[in-house]
Write an enzyme that holds these catalytic residues in place. Structure first.
Site, PDB file in Angstrom:
ATOM      1  CG  HIS A 217      -7.152   1.156  -1.882  1.00 54.31           C
ATOM      2  ND1 HIS A 217      -6.402   0.509  -2.841  1.00 54.31           N
ATOM      3  CD2 HIS A 217      -8.153   1.777  -2.536  1.00 54.31           C
ATOM      4  CE1 HIS A 217      -6.932   0.740  -4.029  1.00 54.31           C
ATOM      5  NE2 HIS A 217      -8.003   1.492  -3.865  1.00 54.31           N
TER       6      HIS A 217
ATOM      7  CD  GLU B 282      -2.942  -0.950   0.002  1.00 54.12           C
ATOM      8  OE1 GLU B 282      -3.168   0.160  -0.514  1.00 54.12           O
ATOM      9  OE2 GLU B 282      -3.445  -2.007  -0.415  1.00 54.12           O
TER      10      GLU B 282
END
Length: 186
Positions: A150, A42
């Site tokens: 996410h 990420e």
């Protein structure tokens, strides 16, 4: 050699492993791999900025230490002596971000991280429709999204659910790799 055994899943997200085995039962498909390792890096950035490797995350070990810890985990779990494949949602994690961070840190990309399975490509092979994103693949397979989109570990869990569903009907193969010229590094 094709394996008739159950494939296990192990998660690696951000700077530490979430060591959890998830077993799947395949119907008629034998997988080539003993383990699938789901990876999702990420990156946090502001709109209209380029995503760049980060040198240090506040309060966390440096990248080099994280890679050492990851390698130690791979050895401890005896994964280097098995048939395993990393699975990512796209090529960005291993084709762009990992090599860039390794260059920045002055370390080589580990040999075992130079090839992977891009679940978007595998989704396309299995369904005939390219998987343009995690949420779309989940919807098309009628799978519920888990957690926050996410979020590294939540994305890994959702990717694992897609893998479990596709593994019932499709044999996974390596479909991504770092290349030099026209040759894939293994």
């Amino acid at each position: 050699m094709h394996r008739n055994m159950t494939t296990s899943y192990r998660y690696w997200s951000n700077a530490h492993p979430f060591v959890s085995r998830r077993r799947i039962q395949k119907e008629n498909i034998c997988q080539k791999f003993d383990y699938f390792l789901i990876v999702d890096f990420e990156a946090t950035c502001e709109k209209s900025t380029t995503i760049n490797p980060q040198e240090v995350l506040a309060g966390q070990p440096h990248f080099e230490k994280c890679m050492d810890l990851f390698h130690e985990w791979m050895v401890k779990e005896c994964l280097l002596s098995t048939k395993f494949a990393f699975i990512t949602c796209g090529d960005w994690d291993f084709k762009v971000m990992l090599p860039a961070q390794c260059r920045l840190s002055g370390i080589p990309v580990p040999h075992y991280m130079k090839q992977w399975i891009n679940i978007k490509k595998t989704f396309g092979e299995a369904t005939g429709i390219y998987g343009h994103g995690l949420m779309k693949m989940l919807r098309m397979l009628n799978l519920k999204h888990i957690g926050r989109h996410h979020s590294g570990i939540d994305d890994c869990r959702n990717i694992a659910n897609i893998v479990k569903e596709l593994a019932r009907v499709h044999q996974f193969t390596i479909n991504g790799g770092l290349t030099q010229g026209n040759r894939t590094h293994i």
